[in-house]
Each structure stands twice: as structure tokens, then as C-alpha cells.
Design a protein around this motif. Structure first.
Motif, PDB file in Angstrom:
ATOM      1  N   PRO A 190      34.890  14.365  68.347  1.00 29.83           N
ATOM      2  CA  PRO A 190      34.309  15.519  67.637  1.00 29.83           C
ATOM      3  C   PRO A 190      32.956  15.189  67.008  1.00 29.83           C
ATOM      4  CG  PRO A 190      36.107  14.558  66.363  1.00 29.83           C
ATOM      5  CD  PRO A 190      36.120  13.873  67.692  1.00 29.83           C
ATOM      6  N   MET A 191      32.153  16.228  66.809  1.00 22.95           N
ATOM      7  CA  MET A 191      30.845  16.083  66.168  1.00 22.95           C
ATOM      8  C   MET A 191      30.866  16.851  64.846  1.00 22.95           C
ATOM      9  SD  MET A 191      28.207  16.552  69.361  1.00 22.95           S
ATOM     10  CE  MET A 191      26.806  16.342  68.247  1.00 22.95           C
ATOM     11  N   MET A 192      30.722  16.118  63.755  1.00 22.07           N
ATOM     12  CA  MET A 192      30.688  16.716  62.416  1.00 22.07           C
ATOM     13  C   MET A 192      31.923  17.580  62.140  1.00 22.07           C
ATOM     14  SD  MET A 192      26.636  17.706  62.169  1.00 22.07           S
ATOM     15  CE  MET A 192      26.651  18.556  63.759  1.00 22.07           C
ATOM     16  N   ALA A 193      33.058  17.118  62.617  1.00 19.87           N
ATOM     17  CA  ALA A 193      34.322  17.818  62.399  1.00 19.87           C
ATOM     18  C   ALA A 193      35.460  16.824  62.562  1.00 19.87           C
ATOM     19  CB  ALA A 193      34.477  18.969  63.384  1.00 19.87           C
ATOM     20  N   GLY A 194      36.610  17.182  62.031  1.00 16.83           N
ATOM     21  CA  GLY A 194      37.749  16.271  62.129  1.00 16.83           C
ATOM     22  C   GLY A 194      38.397  16.277  63.493  1.00 16.83           C
ATOM     23  N   ARG A 195      38.292  17.407  64.196  1.00 10.73           N
ATOM     24  CA  ARG A 195      38.920  17.522  65.507  1.00 10.73           C
ATOM     25  C   ARG A 195      38.020  18.280  66.470  1.00 10.73           C
ATOM     26  NH1 ARG A 195      43.734  18.582  62.321  1.00 10.73           N
ATOM     27  NH2 ARG A 195      45.415  17.079  62.777  1.00 10.73           N
ATOM     28  N   ASP A 253      44.755  31.288  70.812  1.00  9.58           N
ATOM     29  CA  ASP A 253      43.668  31.721  69.919  1.00  9.58           C
ATOM     30  C   ASP A 253      43.942  31.322  68.473  1.00  9.58           C
ATOM     31  OD1 ASP A 253      42.356  32.818  72.061  1.00  9.58           O
ATOM     32  OD2 ASP A 253      42.941  34.886  71.640  1.00  9.58           O
ATOM     33  N   PHE A 254      45.205  31.427  68.076  1.00  9.52           N
ATOM     34  CA  PHE A 254      45.570  31.061  66.703  1.00  9.52           C
ATOM     35  C   PHE A 254      45.335  29.572  66.445  1.00  9.52           C
ATOM     36  CE2 PHE A 254      48.675  29.442  63.631  1.00  9.52           C
ATOM     37  CZ  PHE A 254      48.354  30.225  62.531  1.00  9.52           C
ATOM     38  N   ILE A 255      45.713  28.743  67.417  1.00 10.27           N
ATOM     39  CA  ILE A 255      45.524  27.298  67.249  1.00 10.27           C
ATOM     40  C   ILE A 255      44.037  26.970  67.138  1.00 10.27           C
ATOM     41  CG2 ILE A 255      45.833  25.034  68.322  1.00 10.27           C
ATOM     42  CD1 ILE A 255      48.365  26.182  69.685  1.00 10.27           C
ATOM     43  N   VAL A 256      43.235  27.548  68.017  1.00 13.64           N
ATOM     44  CA  VAL A 256      41.788  27.292  67.998  1.00 13.64           C
ATOM     45  C   VAL A 256      41.198  27.688  66.648  1.00 13.64           C
ATOM     46  CG1 VAL A 256      39.563  27.996  68.956  1.00 13.64           C
ATOM     47  CG2 VAL A 256      41.475  27.503  70.487  1.00 13.64           C
ATOM     48  N   ASP A 257      41.523  28.882  66.181  1.00 12.88           N
ATOM     49  CA  ASP A 257      40.959  29.372  64.918  1.00 12.88           C
ATOM     50  C   ASP A 257      41.465  28.592  63.712  1.00 12.88           C
ATOM     51  OD1 ASP A 257      39.515  31.291  66.267  1.00 12.88           O
ATOM     52  OD2 ASP A 257      41.015  32.867  65.994  1.00 12.88           O
ATOM     53  N   SER A 258      42.645  28.003  63.835  1.00 11.25           N
ATOM     54  CA  SER A 258      43.200  27.225  62.719  1.00 11.25           C
ATOM     55  C   SER A 258      42.638  25.813  62.675  1.00 11.25           C
ATOM     56  CB  SER A 258      44.737  27.162  62.828  1.00 11.25           C
ATOM     57  OG  SER A 258      45.304  28.454  62.760  1.00 11.25           O
ATOM     58  N   VAL A 259      42.387  25.247  63.834  1.00  4.46           N
ATOM     59  CA  VAL A 259      41.909  23.861  63.905  1.00  4.46           C
ATOM     60  C   VAL A 259      40.421  23.765  63.597  1.00  4.46           C
ATOM     61  CG1 VAL A 259      41.537  21.903  65.456  1.00  4.46           C
ATOM     62  CG2 VAL A 259      43.716  23.127  65.494  1.00  4.46           C
ATOM     63  N   LYS A 290      36.733  25.475  62.182  1.00  3.85           N
ATOM     64  CA  LYS A 290      36.025  26.501  61.440  1.00  3.85           C
ATOM     65  C   LYS A 290      34.981  27.139  62.370  1.00  3.85           C
ATOM     66  CE  LYS A 290      36.478  23.853  57.149  1.00  3.85           C
ATOM     67  NZ  LYS A 290      35.752  23.095  56.105  1.00  3.85           N
ATOM     68  N   PRO A 291      34.547  28.353  62.055  1.00  4.63           N
ATOM     69  CA  PRO A 291      33.575  29.023  62.934  1.00  4.63           C
ATOM     70  C   PRO A 291      32.342  28.178  63.243  1.00  4.63           C
ATOM     71  CG  PRO A 291      34.433  30.576  61.345  1.00  4.63           C
ATOM     72  CD  PRO A 291      34.981  29.233  60.953  1.00  4.63           C
ATOM     73  N   ASP A 292      31.821  27.471  62.229  1.00  3.60           N
ATOM     74  CA  ASP A 292      30.596  26.695  62.458  1.00  3.60           C
ATOM     75  C   ASP A 292      30.851  25.373  63.182  1.00  3.60           C
ATOM     76  OD1 ASP A 292      31.931  25.485  60.405  1.00  3.60           O
ATOM     77  OD2 ASP A 292      30.195  25.252  59.091  1.00  3.60           O
ATOM     78  N   GLU A 293      32.132  25.036  63.414  1.00  6.17           N
ATOM     79  CA  GLU A 293      32.461  23.803  64.136  1.00  6.17           C
ATOM     80  C   GLU A 293      32.653  24.042  65.631  1.00  6.17           C
ATOM     81  OE1 GLU A 293      34.862  21.376  60.612  1.00  6.17           O
ATOM     82  OE2 GLU A 293      35.984  22.630  62.030  1.00  6.17           O
ATOM     83  N   LYS A 294      32.777  25.307  66.026  1.00  5.05           N
ATOM     84  CA  LYS A 294      33.143  25.616  67.414  1.00  5.05           C
ATOM     85  C   LYS A 294      32.020  25.341  68.411  1.00  5.05           C
ATOM     86  CE  LYS A 294      36.688  29.040  66.239  1.00  5.05           C
ATOM     87  NZ  LYS A 294      37.114  30.443  66.345  1.00  5.05           N
TER      88      LYS A 294
END
Length: 340
Positions: free
Chosen positions: A77-82, A40-46, A48-52
């Protein structure tokens, strides 16, 4: 990325916070608490909320094949770095053969997280060796009972609170090494703290978790150390009348550990409170409360006999010799032997 030996969940958190994101994380082991927390920490760090919405895929091992997982990981990825592909219950995937090929030709913009609970990936597998070279393999091990007090104290400090030692022991013995349940109980205690109060006491633990402040293994150990026959008898009687309030294997384990410490204390070069604490590697308050009184109240021979009797009781509780004596009665017989 060469795999570090003995990597901890703290190592992963520090690296991710520093921006060192691995393309593959294989999180495995017998303790699911840290696997969930780290993933969960990795997901939230990589992300942003609006990128998920467009860049996070969460799948379960029983519902996908490895090829489907790799197909998700190959996407961009779409409109995100990762983008992140999170595989929960990865141990349920029928076969991981071929994962090494993805590791050798991975998609740099994807973070693939595989969560393998209640087991580990065979180190002889090609997939293990390939992931080890480019990603992170973390094994989450269950904590020993002796490690629970430190876990509780650390968790509470992160929540901005402290916990009385007796309250720590009560909670550790009541819940045991189920870290998910233990953290839930501590969250409950933190939420219940009145404004301005930062210290959790045994009364709060009793009221909010259901453990009795007077009738628990911690107090039974203290009664045995003091050779307090009446108090020990009251606790055993409470256990017999409330069979759901205790588990004989846990109680026996605690008593055995305690008298093992007492046995070792007889051999301490320095028999002072401080010397015994250093010899046993235990806090002085614990030695002062129970070990030192036990050294005065029991002989070395009696302690050896007690340890043998605990083993005998443990065997009887498991049906050795065809024993069908109820747990409460077995405990009563053992406590009588210890105190007389």
C-alpha cells in the motif's frame, strides 16, 4: 482464519465492522446482488475515499490472468494501511490453479476479493481448501419466492419506511427474485415518499412500478380463494389483453403454492385461523385473507384435482403433447376448471 460453515453476508458485514478483515474473500454463487453488495462494503470499509486512488485495483476476470492478479496482490500500500485488489467476474479467469500458493504465502497488507458469479468454486480444488484456511468463502444463493416478502420488508425498514402487506405482495410478484431490480424499485419508492410519510401503500407501488393494483396474481389468488367467478374472469381477461403484464409460469407457480397450502391446511390439528397459520408457517393475515375462505369454498378432493390440473396446464404451456394453445387461453381453461 478457519472458514465458518454457512457464513452469511451479515456475518461478513459484522466481522468487517468489528475490524476483522480477512486477507482473501471468495464471493461466489447464483445471486449476484449480495456478491456486489458485500464486495463494495468491504472496499468502502477497508479504504478511505482518498486512499482508493493508489490502493484500489479493480480488474475483470476476462481481462487478466491469475498471475497478473497475484502480482497486483503482492504490491504494498501507498500512504495507507492496506490495499485492495477487487476481481469482478472472477469465473472468467482461465485457470485458478496457483491461487493456493498465494493463499499460503499471502501479502498481509492486501485484501484480495474475488467475485465469482453464477457458479461456485469446486470444493475439491486446492485453491478452495487453501482459501478456506486463511480467508472467507461465501456462497450467495438465490432467494425463494417465499423469502421475498421478508427481504422487501427488511429493505424498506432499513430505508426508514414500512410497506403494506398487499403492496409487498404486489411488488414481489411483479418483480420476482431479481434482487438488483427489486432493490432499484424499492429505492424508487423510498425516494418518492413525501416528507413525513413512512408508509408505502399499494397505490404507490401501482403508480411507480407499473404493476396493476387490481389485476395481478395476488388478486387472482384472492378471487380464487373467495370463489369469486366475476373477479377472476376480469383478471384473466386483463391478462389476455395485456400479455406483457403476466408470465404464465409465475402465475401457475403462485396458484400451485396456494392450493398446496390449502391442501396442507386440511390436515392442521387446529383448524382455527391461528392454528392453520402456525401449521403452515405463514402470517395470520395471509391465512385469514385467502386460506380460510378456500377451506370453506373447496373440498379436499377438489383441491387435489386442482393441483393435478395445474400440473397438466404447466406441461401444456411447455408444449407437452404438441400443445400450442396460447398462455392466456390455458390460464382461462384452468381458472374455469378451478371455479366450477
Amino acid at each position: 482464519m478457519a472458514q465458518q460453515k454457512g457464513i452469511t453476508h451479515e456475518d461478513i458485514v459484522r466481522a468487517v465492522r468489528a475490524g476483522k478483515i480477512a486477507p482473501i474473500y471468495y464471493l461466489m454463487g447464483d445471486e449476484p446482488y449480495y456478491i456486489d453488495k458485500v464486495s463494495d462494503f468491504i472496499v468502502d470499509s477497508v479504504l478511505k475515499p482518498d486512499e482508493k486512488d493508489f490502493n484500489l485495483d479493480i480488474v475483470y476476470g476476462a481481462d487478466v490472468t491469475l498471475n497478473q492478479v497475484i502480482e497486483l496482490a503482492r504490491a504494498y500500500p501507498m500512504m495507507a494501511g492496506r490495499r485492495v485488489v477487487l476481481v469482478r467476474e472472477a469465473q472468467a479467469i482461465r485457470s485458478l490453479d496457483g491461487l493456493e500458493q498465494y493463499a499460503l504465502h499471502l501479502t498481509p497488507s492486501t485484501v484480495l476479493i474475488l467475485c465469482h458469479k453464477n457458479g461456485t468454486l469446486d470444493k475439491r480444488k486446492a485453491a478452495y481448501k487453501a482459501i478456506q484456511q486463511v480467508g472467507v468463502i461465501y456462497e450467495s444463493r438465490r432467494l425463494y419466492d417465499s423469502q421475498l416478502p421478508a427481504f422487501i420488508a427488511s429493505y424498506m425498514r432499513r430505508g426508514g419506511a414500512e410497506m403494506e402487506q398487499q403492496a409487498v405482495q404486489m411488488l414481489a410478484e411483479h418483480v420476482g427474485a431479481d434482487l438488483s431490480r427489486l432493490s432499484a424499485e424499492m429505492d424508487k419508492l423510498l425516494l418518492a415518499l413525501p416528507t413525513g410519510q413512512t408508509r408505502v401503500n399499494s397505490q404507490m407501488v401501482e403508480e411507480l412500478t407499473g404493476v396493476s393494483k387490481e389485476y395481478n396474481n395476488f388478486e387472482l389468488q384472492s378471487a380464487l380463494a373467495q370463489r369469486d367467478i366475476l373477479r377472476a374472469a376480469r383478471i384473466v381477461k386483463y391478462y389476455q389483453g395485456n400479455p406483457r403484464s403476466f408470465a404464465l409460469p409465475v402465475t401457475l407457480s403462485g396458484i400451485f403454492t396456494f392450493f398446496s397450502d390449502v391442501m396442507q391446511a386440511f390436515y392442521a390439528p387446529d383448524r382455527s385461523e391461528h392454528g392453520v397459520a402456525e401449521w403452515l408457517g405463514k402470517p395470520e393475515w395471509s391465512v385469514r385473507r385467502d386460506v380460510m375462505p378456500a377451506l370453506r369454498n373447496y373440498s379436499g378432493i377438489k383441491v387435489m384435482q386442482i393441483l393435478a390440473e395445474i400440473r397438466k396446464t404447466d406441461g401444456a404451456s411447455k408444449g407437452v403433447g404438441g400443445c400450442k394453445t396460447p398462455p392466456g387461453e390455458l390460464l382461462q381453461e384452468l381458472i374455469f376448471f378451478i371455479l366450477h
